[in-house]
Write a protein that holds these residues in place. Structure first.
Motif, PDB file in Angstrom:
ATOM      1  N   PRO A   1      20.210 -26.843  12.438  1.00 46.05           N
ATOM      2  CA  PRO A   1      20.864 -26.683  11.342  1.00 46.05           C
ATOM      3  C   PRO A   1      21.370 -27.768  10.664  1.00 46.05           C
ATOM      4  O   PRO A   1      21.582 -27.812   9.475  1.00 46.05           O
ATOM      5  CB  PRO A   1      22.124 -25.608  12.167  1.00 46.05           C
ATOM      6  N   GLN A   2      21.739 -28.840  11.479  1.00 48.30           N
ATOM      7  CA  GLN A   2      22.246 -30.050  10.784  1.00 48.30           C
ATOM      8  C   GLN A   2      21.043 -30.571  10.042  1.00 48.30           C
ATOM      9  O   GLN A   2      21.513 -31.452   8.903  1.00 48.30           O
ATOM     10  CB  GLN A   2      22.264 -31.254  12.037  1.00 48.30           C
ATOM     11  N   ASP A   3      19.936 -30.385  10.227  1.00 51.30           N
ATOM     12  CA  ASP A   3      18.660 -30.994   9.380  1.00 51.30           C
ATOM     13  C   ASP A   3      19.184 -30.440   7.769  1.00 51.30           C
ATOM     14  O   ASP A   3      19.159 -31.529   7.095  1.00 51.30           O
ATOM     15  CB  ASP A   3      17.411 -30.122   9.478  1.00 51.30           C
ATOM     16  N   ALA A   4      19.325 -29.256   7.395  1.00 51.62           N
ATOM     17  CA  ALA A   4      19.417 -28.882   6.140  1.00 51.62           C
ATOM     18  C   ALA A   4      20.578 -29.595   5.505  1.00 51.62           C
ATOM     19  O   ALA A   4      20.975 -29.874   4.537  1.00 51.62           O
ATOM     20  CB  ALA A   4      19.437 -27.258   5.975  1.00 51.62           C
ATOM     21  N   ILE A   5      21.830 -29.564   6.373  1.00 53.53           N
ATOM     22  CA  ILE A   5      23.021 -30.120   5.901  1.00 53.53           C
ATOM     23  C   ILE A   5      22.933 -31.414   5.544  1.00 53.53           C
ATOM     24  O   ILE A   5      23.057 -32.038   4.327  1.00 53.53           O
ATOM     25  CB  ILE A   5      24.087 -29.817   6.932  1.00 53.53           C
TER      26      ILE A   5
ATOM     27  N   VAL B   1      20.162 -29.681 -11.899  1.00 52.72           N
ATOM     28  CA  VAL B   1      21.153 -29.101 -11.494  1.00 52.72           C
ATOM     29  C   VAL B   1      21.107 -27.719 -10.572  1.00 52.72           C
ATOM     30  O   VAL B   1      21.522 -27.871  -9.595  1.00 52.72           O
ATOM     31  CB  VAL B   1      22.587 -28.880 -12.542  1.00 52.72           C
ATOM     32  N   SER B   2      20.289 -26.803 -11.215  1.00 52.42           N
ATOM     33  CA  SER B   2      20.106 -25.642 -10.756  1.00 52.42           C
ATOM     34  C   SER B   2      19.416 -25.794  -9.392  1.00 52.42           C
ATOM     35  O   SER B   2      19.549 -25.066  -8.566  1.00 52.42           O
ATOM     36  CB  SER B   2      19.317 -24.769 -11.745  1.00 52.42           C
ATOM     37  N   LYS B   3      18.386 -26.679  -9.519  1.00 53.10           N
ATOM     38  CA  LYS B   3      17.534 -26.843  -8.254  1.00 53.10           C
ATOM     39  C   LYS B   3      18.287 -27.607  -7.254  1.00 53.10           C
ATOM     40  O   LYS B   3      18.180 -26.989  -5.972  1.00 53.10           O
ATOM     41  CB  LYS B   3      16.390 -28.088  -8.599  1.00 53.10           C
ATOM     42  N   HIS B   4      19.192 -28.276  -7.629  1.00 53.79           N
ATOM     43  CA  HIS B   4      20.410 -28.984  -6.297  1.00 53.79           C
ATOM     44  C   HIS B   4      21.006 -28.038  -5.789  1.00 53.79           C
ATOM     45  O   HIS B   4      21.219 -27.867  -4.712  1.00 53.79           O
ATOM     46  CB  HIS B   4      21.099 -30.117  -7.051  1.00 53.79           C
ATOM     47  N   LEU B   5      21.619 -27.043  -6.762  1.00 54.43           N
ATOM     48  CA  LEU B   5      22.528 -26.115  -6.307  1.00 54.43           C
ATOM     49  C   LEU B   5      21.833 -25.057  -5.553  1.00 54.43           C
ATOM     50  O   LEU B   5      22.324 -24.800  -4.360  1.00 54.43           O
ATOM     51  CB  LEU B   5      23.090 -25.371  -7.301  1.00 54.43           C
ATOM     52  N   LYS B   6      20.551 -24.917  -5.486  1.00 55.76           N
ATOM     53  CA  LYS B   6      19.418 -23.844  -4.775  1.00 55.76           C
ATOM     54  C   LYS B   6      19.699 -24.473  -3.510  1.00 55.76           C
ATOM     55  O   LYS B   6      19.710 -23.807  -2.222  1.00 55.76           O
ATOM     56  CB  LYS B   6      18.417 -23.730  -5.269  1.00 55.76           C
TER      57      LYS B   6
ATOM     58  N   LYS C   1      22.689 -24.296  -1.651  1.00 56.02           N
ATOM     59  CA  LYS C   1      22.868 -22.796  -1.066  1.00 56.02           C
ATOM     60  C   LYS C   1      22.239 -22.666  -0.110  1.00 56.02           C
ATOM     61  O   LYS C   1      22.856 -22.033   0.976  1.00 56.02           O
ATOM     62  CB  LYS C   1      22.649 -22.177  -2.300  1.00 56.02           C
ATOM     63  N   THR C   2      20.943 -22.805   0.181  1.00 55.77           N
ATOM     64  CA  THR C   2      19.859 -22.629   1.047  1.00 55.77           C
ATOM     65  C   THR C   2      20.535 -23.316   2.318  1.00 55.77           C
ATOM     66  O   THR C   2      20.319 -22.854   3.637  1.00 55.77           O
ATOM     67  CB  THR C   2      18.655 -23.484   0.930  1.00 55.77           C
ATOM     68  N   ALA C   3      21.397 -24.496   2.260  1.00 54.08           N
ATOM     69  CA  ALA C   3      21.664 -25.254   3.418  1.00 54.08           C
ATOM     70  C   ALA C   3      23.146 -24.555   3.854  1.00 54.08           C
ATOM     71  O   ALA C   3      23.846 -25.109   4.812  1.00 54.08           O
ATOM     72  CB  ALA C   3      22.147 -26.845   3.048  1.00 54.08           C
ATOM     73  N   GLY C   4      23.575 -23.648   3.165  1.00 52.27           N
ATOM     74  CA  GLY C   4      24.672 -22.985   3.640  1.00 52.27           C
ATOM     75  C   GLY C   4      26.097 -23.532   3.038  1.00 52.27           C
ATOM     76  O   GLY C   4      27.115 -23.487   3.603  1.00 52.27           O
ATOM     77  N   LEU C   5      25.947 -24.611   2.273  1.00 50.28           N
ATOM     78  CA  LEU C   5      27.036 -25.115   1.749  1.00 50.28           C
ATOM     79  C   LEU C   5      27.871 -24.663   0.633  1.00 50.28           C
ATOM     80  O   LEU C   5      29.117 -24.813   0.398  1.00 50.28           O
ATOM     81  CB  LEU C   5      26.569 -26.920   1.542  1.00 50.28           C
ATOM     82  N   VAL C   6      27.224 -23.844  -0.294  1.00 51.67           N
ATOM     83  CA  VAL C   6      27.618 -23.288  -1.463  1.00 51.67           C
ATOM     84  C   VAL C   6      27.079 -21.951  -1.651  1.00 51.67           C
ATOM     85  O   VAL C   6      26.349 -21.385  -1.029  1.00 51.67           O
ATOM     86  CB  VAL C   6      27.449 -24.016  -2.611  1.00 51.67           C
ATOM     87  N   ARG C   7      28.112 -21.075  -2.450  1.00 57.36           N
ATOM     88  CA  ARG C   7      27.771 -19.722  -2.575  1.00 57.36           C
ATOM     89  C   ARG C   7      27.706 -19.581  -4.048  1.00 57.36           C
ATOM     90  O   ARG C   7      28.289 -20.296  -4.899  1.00 57.36           O
ATOM     91  CB  ARG C   7      28.581 -18.645  -1.999  1.00 57.36           C
ATOM     92  N   ASP C   8      27.015 -18.355  -4.705  1.00 57.86           N
ATOM     93  CA  ASP C   8      26.714 -18.250  -6.050  1.00 57.86           C
ATOM     94  C   ASP C   8      27.601 -16.827  -6.307  1.00 57.86           C
ATOM     95  O   ASP C   8      27.319 -15.984  -5.497  1.00 57.86           O
ATOM     96  CB  ASP C   8      25.821 -18.632  -6.645  1.00 57.86           C
TER      97      ASP C   8
END
Lengths: 107, 107
Positions: free
Chosen positions: B4-8, B46-51, B54-61
């Motif tokens: 899980p650290q990978d994505a983070i 920006v949208s791409k980065h947010l995605k 989100k995939t990394a579990g850092l943000v929600r929408d």
DNA sequence: TTAATGCATAGCCATTTGGGTATGGGATTG
DNA sequence: CAATCCCATACCCAAATGGCTATGCATTAA
């Protein structure tokens, strides 16, 4: 303005490289050949990764004869810890604000 | 085995992306357009980065009409904190071992 | 002194990545 | 209903990245 976090996060974002760092955290002071086993990549690649970790201030190297020993740098994770607690701080502050707001609304 | 650290770490390794995350930590709950200002890149980027965040579990929408609000995910930095303290732990353990060794040698 | 070992650098190559523009769909405003 | 706004997806492209092999320089071993 290149932040110090840049190099740290970059360096640790690659699994192979993070694996090398983790191994140094666990075992400390290891030669390049010593790290070669678990790395799963060729020796030049290990050397390249170690250089990146070193540039990021995460590891140091020490020459001894024909061996080069690598070890974790003192306060390697300081920047990471600081950044994390700063971010957590903002988060908590907002909750404090919300908390205060709710209290004020409660009156 | 993808940790899980990978994505983070990956997600936070890019300055633009980390900037977005930091802004969400400070201000919380912001629309894409709201984030656009400081980001310094185009809206699709920006949208791409947010995605990715989100995939990394850092943000929600959260959808609200034609707006999409992004905010920091609960326990976003948990994995990071755990990993860091684990590594620091190994480091300290080695020092404890050294300490014990020195004490034993001292007798 | 020759051979072998440890390690770094230099090129080379395929893949990933971060950025851009174009576009379209859903929601709101005029 | 028409125009506008918010945002995501689809492509495209140059640059960065991670891996490899080849090589050369020290240092140690034979």
């Amino acid at each position: 303005m290149t932040e110090p976090q840049d190099a740290i996060f970059r360096a640790l974002s690659d699994p192979t490289r993070r694996g090398l760092f983790e191994r140094l955290c666990r075992n400390g002071d290891t030669t390049v050949v010593g790290l070669l086993g678990e790395a799963g990549v060729s020796q030049p690649v290990v050397s390249k990764h170690l250089k990146i970790l070193k540039t990021a201030g995460l590891v140091r190297d020490r020459q001894q004869g024909r061996y080069t020993y690598y070890s974790v740098e003192r306060d390697a994770l300081r920047t990471l810890i600081d950044w994390t607690s700063e971010m957590s701080g903002f988060w908590n502050d907002r909750f404090d604000d919300l908390d205060n707001l709710l209290k004020r609304m409660d009156q």
